[in-house]
Motif scaffolding. Structure first.
Motif, PDB file in Angstrom:
ATOM      1  N   SER A 259       0.815  -1.340  -0.034  1.00 56.25           N
ATOM      2  CA  SER A 259       0.088   0.159   0.267  1.00 56.25           C
ATOM      3  C   SER A 259       1.128   1.249  -0.031  1.00 56.25           C
ATOM      4  O   SER A 259       2.093   1.247   0.317  1.00 56.25           O
ATOM      5  CB  SER A 259      -0.936  -0.037   1.154  1.00 56.25           C
ATOM      6  OG  SER A 259      -0.104   0.095   2.260  1.00 56.25           O
TER       7      SER A 259
ATOM      8  N   THR B 201      -6.503   0.594   2.195  1.00 60.27           N
ATOM      9  CA  THR B 201      -6.755  -0.248   1.321  1.00 60.27           C
ATOM     10  C   THR B 201      -5.367  -0.929   0.923  1.00 60.27           C
ATOM     11  O   THR B 201      -4.072  -0.596   1.579  1.00 60.27           O
ATOM     12  CB  THR B 201      -7.041   0.766   0.051  1.00 60.27           C
ATOM     13  OG1 THR B 201      -5.922   1.618  -0.533  1.00 60.27           O
ATOM     14  CG2 THR B 201      -8.447   1.558   0.115  1.00 60.27           C
TER      15      THR B 201
ATOM     16  N   GLN C  87      -3.043  -3.209  -2.286  1.00 52.65           N
ATOM     17  CA  GLN C  87      -2.886  -3.458  -3.852  1.00 52.65           C
ATOM     18  C   GLN C  87      -2.138  -5.058  -3.835  1.00 52.65           C
ATOM     19  O   GLN C  87      -1.488  -5.345  -3.045  1.00 52.65           O
ATOM     20  CB  GLN C  87      -1.937  -2.368  -4.473  1.00 52.65           C
ATOM     21  CG  GLN C  87      -2.428  -0.977  -4.747  1.00 52.65           C
ATOM     22  CD  GLN C  87      -2.461  -0.306  -3.321  1.00 52.65           C
ATOM     23  OE1 GLN C  87      -1.559  -0.021  -2.819  1.00 52.65           O
ATOM     24  NE2 GLN C  87      -3.765   0.296  -3.237  1.00 52.65           N
TER      25      GLN C  87
ATOM     26  N   SER D  38      -2.460  -3.368  -8.375  1.00 56.55           N
ATOM     27  CA  SER D  38      -3.870  -3.078  -8.454  1.00 56.55           C
ATOM     28  C   SER D  38      -4.659  -3.153  -7.073  1.00 56.55           C
ATOM     29  O   SER D  38      -4.562  -4.277  -6.432  1.00 56.55           O
ATOM     30  CB  SER D  38      -4.513  -4.107  -9.314  1.00 56.55           C
ATOM     31  OG  SER D  38      -3.897  -4.219 -10.808  1.00 56.55           O
ATOM     32  N   THR D  39      -5.318  -2.261  -6.811  1.00 55.50           N
ATOM     33  CA  THR D  39      -6.155  -2.008  -5.606  1.00 55.50           C
ATOM     34  C   THR D  39      -7.201  -3.218  -5.584  1.00 55.50           C
ATOM     35  O   THR D  39      -7.843  -3.372  -6.402  1.00 55.50           O
ATOM     36  CB  THR D  39      -6.770  -0.975  -5.377  1.00 55.50           C
ATOM     37  OG1 THR D  39      -5.729   0.207  -5.438  1.00 55.50           O
ATOM     38  CG2 THR D  39      -7.606  -0.648  -4.236  1.00 55.50           C
TER      39      THR D  39
END
Length: 480
Positions: free
Chosen positions: A423, A430, A432, A436-437
């Protein structure tokens, strides 16, 4: 901008030569739904809802019973199957099971909560839907005792009988939750080890006569001091599996002094191993050969800190799984699935937090045969190895670079599939996967969680990242 140090000395792994050191339960990665979530009541108030941190601040918040029929909750829990579902916790010690069509509007004398038939039916239905047999405990408060103060099995008998009649499956049970904290757990005054030992003996005799198919866990203590040891000593001969709880510290809402900066430290990650060492020594002396389960654990007690819902805690979550699997612990139950700050899912939306995505990757990639990666004693860099899940002749490595500034490097002789969690900041909510998240798609579709191909040779791991590497055709005889 974070200053990144130069790559440290290169390490080489020989995956074909890794020896097997343990085999864990297929349901190794499991979780808790607290009894008070099922019944509704007051539980740890999330920080987002205004939980305070001072001695006079409100620590608890009233909540309605969890909706165990919620589609998103079921879909995400089912993705972690197979697992165990533990429904217990401090509140369970004084919860009355209302085995009637008309439950009381208030708890009877000697109890503090009411579990209705319908609520338990929802637990049973959820358990079936998500492939998670139930683990529980029973009421031990004043209402569950006779005139002489002795524990009565009647409440336990009713719950077991009703569960059987509803086609439910209680796989295992502790007598009570955390008997070394009797004052906050609803036990009688002056409830010492001798009193616990008498009650546990009665409980064991009752279970062997009434529900011999249920695995008896114990003692389910939280501490490592004299009180926990004394309760272990009086129950060890009667358990089928040794159970214990671990929290490395208290959360801020209960006066803990942990900071987010400490979340990636080697000292913090090692705390779970120190607690395990105490219980292993007790097991080896008093209950030799019996399996060990960690039936409740999370970032910190009392609902977790603010960063329990961020990637900062995922380092602890996965390192704990890797560390305890290597030590031979059979089951680890995270507290909770979806309540307060330490939930794998947000309690209001049931959306995944970083630890959920980590749990899902572990479930899909790490098998039950545990190997020795051959790397230890490297500060800020932890490597664990398992035979890959559902893939013959494959190995999955869990590589944790908990150093916030230094890149690390491993050399492999074979190609691999790489899954890196990161992150922008470890305290970010969030996460990744390979850049990509991660997020649910339309209709709560779980993303594919695909790996990136990496060639044989040197692999670089950025600071504050977690990586799974799956190596096909590893050539290790343990994984065929």
């Amino acid at each position: 901008m974070v200053c990144t140090k130069a790559i440290t000395a290169e390490l080489t792994l020989d995956v074909a030569a890794m020896r097997r050191v343990a085999t864990i339960d297929l349901r190794f990665e499991s979780y808790n739904i607290e009894m008070v979530e099922v019944t509704g009541g007051r539980f740890w108030k999330p920080y987002a809802a205004g939980a305070g941190t001072g001695a006079s601040s409100e620590r608890f918040a009233a909540r309605a019973p969890i909706d165990l029929r919620d589609g998103r909750l079921r879909k995400l829990a089912a993705a972690l199957a197979p697992a165990f579902l533990r429904v217990s916790g401090t509140w369970a010690n004084s919860t009355f099971f209302a085995d009637s069509d008309a439950p009381p509007s208030a708890p009877p004398a000697g109890f503090s909560g009411v579990l209705t038939r319908q609520q338990w039916l929802d637990v049973i239905d959820f358990s079936h839907a998500v492939d998670a047999p139930i683990v529980t405990s029973f009421a031990i408060s004043a209402g569950a005792r006779d005139a002489a103060g002795q524990w009565s099995s009647e409440q336990a008998r009713q719950l077991l009988s009703f569960t059987r009649s509803a086609d439910g499956h209680i796989a295992a049970a502790e007598f009570m939750n955390e008997p070394d904290l009797p004052a906050i757990g609803g036990a009688p005054d002056h409830y010492d080890a001798a009193a616990y030992g008498r009650d546990f003996a009665a409980f064991r005799a009752f279970m062997k006569d009434t529900a011999s198919d249920v695995t008896i866990l114990g003692p389910g203590t939280i501490g490592t001091g004299a009180d926990a040891r004394a309760r272990f000593a009086v129950s060890a001969a009667g358990v089928d599996v040794v159970s214990y709880h671990h929290y490395g510290a208290l959360s801020a809402r209960c006066g803990g002094d942990r900071t987010a900066r400490q979340a990636l430290s080697d000292e913090w990650l090692a705390r779970t191993g120190r607690t395990f060492a105490v219980y292993k020594a007790l097991r080896d002396r008093l209950a030799p050969g019996k399996p060990i389960w960690l039936t409740e654990t999370a970032e910190t007690a009392c609902g977790g800190n603010r960063w329990a819902a961020t990637l900062a805690d995922t380092f602890r979550y996965l390192d704990q799984l890797g560390r305890l699997a290597k030590a031979g612990v059979q089951v680890v139950m995270h507290n909770t699935l979806a309540a307060s700050d330490y939930g794998l899912l947000d309690e209001r939306t049931h959306l995944p937090r970083p630890n959920y995505w980590a749990a899902l990757l572990w479930r899909r990639l790490m098998g039950t045969t545990v190997l020795d990666a051959g790397i230890s004693g490297h500060p800020g860099f932890h490597v664990y190895a398992h035979c890959a899940r559902d893939k013959s002749d494959a190995i999955t490595l869990l590589v944790i670079n908990n150093d916030r500034r230094t890149q690390r490097k491993l050399t492999l002789a074979a190609a691999a599939q790489r899954y890196t969690l990161a992150s922008a900041k470890p305290a970010d909510g969030t996460v990744q996967l390979n850049g990509s998240t991660l997020a649910l798609g339309a209709s709560d579709q779980i993303p594919a969680l695909t790996g990136d191909a990496v060639a044989a040779g040197a692999i670089v791991f950025a600071p504050a990242t977690i990586t799974f590497l799956t190596i096909a055709n590893a050539g290790n005889a343990n994984c065929r």
